[in-house]
Scaffold this motif. Sequence first.
Motif, PDB file in Angstrom:
ATOM      1  N   GLN A 159     -11.736   1.502   1.753  1.00  0.00           N
ATOM      2  CA  GLN A 159     -10.749   2.387   1.894  1.00  0.00           C
ATOM      3  C   GLN A 159     -11.361   3.909   2.057  1.00  0.00           C
ATOM      4  O   GLN A 159     -11.147   4.529   3.015  1.00  0.00           O
ATOM      5  CB  GLN A 159      -9.711   2.663   0.675  1.00  0.00           C
ATOM      6  N   ARG A 162     -13.294   4.006   5.365  1.00  0.00           N
ATOM      7  CA  ARG A 162     -12.411   4.002   6.303  1.00  0.00           C
ATOM      8  C   ARG A 162     -12.396   5.701   6.380  1.00  0.00           C
ATOM      9  O   ARG A 162     -12.187   6.335   7.651  1.00  0.00           O
ATOM     10  CB  ARG A 162     -11.254   3.433   6.197  1.00  0.00           C
ATOM     11  N   LEU A 166     -13.391   8.007   9.617  1.00  0.00           N
ATOM     12  CA  LEU A 166     -12.141   8.679  10.302  1.00  0.00           C
ATOM     13  C   LEU A 166     -12.779  10.226  10.307  1.00  0.00           C
ATOM     14  O   LEU A 166     -12.580  10.993  11.324  1.00  0.00           O
ATOM     15  CB  LEU A 166     -10.966   8.471   9.686  1.00  0.00           C
ATOM     16  N   GLU A 186     -12.021  -2.790  10.658  1.00  0.00           N
ATOM     17  CA  GLU A 186     -10.735  -3.488  10.896  1.00  0.00           C
ATOM     18  C   GLU A 186     -10.742  -4.867  11.168  1.00  0.00           C
ATOM     19  O   GLU A 186      -9.738  -5.429  10.661  1.00  0.00           O
ATOM     20  CB  GLU A 186      -9.857  -2.439  12.055  1.00  0.00           C
ATOM     21  N   GLU A 189     -10.893  -6.597   8.152  1.00  0.00           N
ATOM     22  CA  GLU A 189      -9.541  -6.711   7.176  1.00  0.00           C
ATOM     23  C   GLU A 189      -8.876  -7.963   7.797  1.00  0.00           C
ATOM     24  O   GLU A 189      -8.008  -8.528   7.181  1.00  0.00           O
ATOM     25  CB  GLU A 189      -8.832  -5.587   7.617  1.00  0.00           C
ATOM     26  N   THR A 190      -8.889  -7.946   9.387  1.00  0.00           N
ATOM     27  CA  THR A 190      -8.161  -8.848  10.056  1.00  0.00           C
ATOM     28  C   THR A 190      -8.428 -10.095   9.448  1.00  0.00           C
ATOM     29  O   THR A 190      -7.721 -11.131   9.181  1.00  0.00           O
ATOM     30  CB  THR A 190      -8.189  -8.911  11.388  1.00  0.00           C
ATOM     31  N   LEU A 213      -1.180  -6.053  11.349  1.00  0.00           N
ATOM     32  CA  LEU A 213      -1.606  -4.564  11.354  1.00  0.00           C
ATOM     33  C   LEU A 213      -3.026  -4.293  11.440  1.00  0.00           C
ATOM     34  O   LEU A 213      -3.382  -3.411  12.200  1.00  0.00           O
ATOM     35  CB  LEU A 213      -0.943  -3.959   9.956  1.00  0.00           C
ATOM     36  N   PRO A 214      -3.847  -5.019  10.763  1.00  0.00           N
ATOM     37  CA  PRO A 214      -5.294  -4.626  10.937  1.00  0.00           C
ATOM     38  C   PRO A 214      -6.076  -4.877  12.201  1.00  0.00           C
ATOM     39  O   PRO A 214      -6.767  -3.917  12.884  1.00  0.00           O
ATOM     40  CB  PRO A 214      -6.074  -5.523   9.927  1.00  0.00           C
ATOM     41  N   LYS A 216      -4.187  -4.264  14.828  1.00  0.00           N
ATOM     42  CA  LYS A 216      -3.611  -3.261  15.694  1.00  0.00           C
ATOM     43  C   LYS A 216      -4.493  -2.043  15.575  1.00  0.00           C
ATOM     44  O   LYS A 216      -4.805  -1.408  16.397  1.00  0.00           O
ATOM     45  CB  LYS A 216      -2.018  -2.913  15.387  1.00  0.00           C
ATOM     46  N   ARG A 217      -4.867  -1.730  14.245  1.00  0.00           N
ATOM     47  CA  ARG A 217      -5.772  -0.513  13.912  1.00  0.00           C
ATOM     48  C   ARG A 217      -7.030  -0.835  14.769  1.00  0.00           C
ATOM     49  O   ARG A 217      -7.569   0.192  15.299  1.00  0.00           O
ATOM     50  CB  ARG A 217      -5.919  -0.546  12.531  1.00  0.00           C
ATOM     51  N   VAL A 220      -6.408  -0.004  18.393  1.00  0.00           N
ATOM     52  CA  VAL A 220      -6.314   1.573  18.542  1.00  0.00           C
ATOM     53  C   VAL A 220      -7.566   2.116  18.500  1.00  0.00           C
ATOM     54  O   VAL A 220      -7.944   2.922  19.570  1.00  0.00           O
ATOM     55  CB  VAL A 220      -5.399   2.055  17.378  1.00  0.00           C
ATOM     56  N   ILE A 221      -8.572   1.581  17.682  1.00  0.00           N
ATOM     57  CA  ILE A 221      -9.731   2.298  17.810  1.00  0.00           C
ATOM     58  C   ILE A 221     -10.606   1.917  18.942  1.00  0.00           C
ATOM     59  O   ILE A 221     -11.214   2.755  19.621  1.00  0.00           O
ATOM     60  CB  ILE A 221     -10.627   1.578  16.546  1.00  0.00           C
TER      61      ILE A 221
END
Length: 584
Positions: A159, A162, A166, A186, A189-190, A213-214, A216-217, A220-221
């Motif tokens: 966390q 991350r 960011l 990410e 995490e997946t 969700l991971p 998806k992140r 997005v990245i």
Amino acid sequence: MAEFVEKRCEDMIPELEQMERIKLFDKNEIRGIAKKLKEFEYKIQRHTKCKEDYLRYIQYEMDLLKLIKQRRDKFGITQKKSDIDYAIANKVNNLYKEAIFKFQDDIRFWVAYIKFCKHVHFQSSVSRMIGKMLQVHQDKPKCWHIAARWEIEENNNKQTARQFLLRGLHIHPNSQILFVDAFRLELDETLNNTENTESGTAPVTDDVDDMPLPLKRAYVIYKEASKRVEDIKFIIELLNITKEYKSEKLQKKIVGDMIQQYAHEPLMWDTMAKRELEGLIQPFVPDESTTMEVSSSEQPSLRDRITSCNKVYQTAVKKIKTEEMWSFYIDCLLEINHDTGSLPNFKKKLLKNALAQAHQAKKLKEKYYLHWIDMLNADKKDENSQKKLEEILCSATETIPNSVSLWHIRLRYLLMSGKEEEATSVFRKATQILGEKSLPLWRMKLLHTQAKNPDKTEEIFQAAMQGHPDIAKDMKPSYIEWLILTKNIQAARKVYDSLCLQPPTCLELHKRMAELELMQPEVVQKYARHPHEMATLQFGKNNVRVWMDYVVFEMKHGDPKRIGEIHRRAFHEMIEFTLATDES
């Protein structure tokens, strides 16, 4: 300053005494260590601080710590570890902090300090230092990368990592290294949280909403990265990372985007073709006749995978008619042909076809011509294969006329085939085109003439002497040697007297003549000394070696009384040359 240094040196005495007491070092070694430490202390306490002084001091302490560990292991000494080893490590820690405080702009100290803390397990110090580093060096993406990696690898705090990434991307929105770190994070995490979601039994769809969700992140990245960094190499790097994590959905998305956005890039087509070779899932490719789809129900055979790979390259070279694209194609086929255990004839046929097509398109590089010629030489020798080889050799030298290797192979083939007239014509043409680079051709022609038609050797040497000055220079020593072997020393001396005055001058000519004179049954000083005289006259201004060789000759074979005069001349010549150079 002196009082401060003395105080710090006094503080070191207890640990030095303990080292001697437990026999890590003897008295003389301790004295030497104390002296060295005092020297370093004086250097870092000077009014004008120097980075190198800190670096050398730290390196010395680290080497001392390493030596102590080695001696503990060797002699089984375990006492006073906390008092000695920890004290030195703590001192290095303080040196780093001092250096960082004084030279905050030098990133080397920050990075080295983090590595040191990792080595000696000072984790708590790093967390505080990372915050300070990012305040000072937030303009450097590498620092955000280091901070994130530390949190992931040492603190297992994804966390915080991350957040670092960011924040780093907010300041450096085009940083490839930070996008890669965030993307990997990410996907990790997946892998940890949704291990079964991306298994082979799950349906592969194009819908982003179906992704965990991971993932998806990560998507997005990737989308943000692809907008910010329009570089096919970077996109392929992200694709390869996705391949490591076996995320088929994300791979399919990236590949689809690559095909749409980078259809003009040879590297994109190369990547797509190699994915076919690996049997990886592919989306639709926008081509009139070719789709790259692999059924997930059955694994394609090696032949099918190679065929699909070849089809992609064939499509690519029609769309992108460049030497680079053909090179990617042929490199891949060469790699495929390294494995001769399966389908050797099929693989070789594809390679030969590709080479022929690239040759026809005039996009074949020299190294591929050389490989093709090797393949043709290895084939069964018949009239058709020999005709094909001769045709390729001729075309290759016309396509790449500056290639010494291709002319060399062509000339050798003609000479070995007994085609003397054609070989002479090709040799004349090649030497005109290559100029000073044609020395290998002259040497081959000379060897062939000596073996097949020795009466014409003199003619070849004479032609070389009249050719390019660099060729003449290289051939002079060989000519002199040949004259002695085939005629006599008198003929060689006569030609040497002429050659040594013809530009360009050649030091090797003088050396060879001097050696040959000393090989005669009876050494004549006058003639044996002459090459040394000429060498010193032509090269003595800036070459000490020629004077040394002259001195050695006089000592062993000449008149030692002349050495003083030679030394005087050498000194005068070189001083004069040095002064003239300085003035200019």
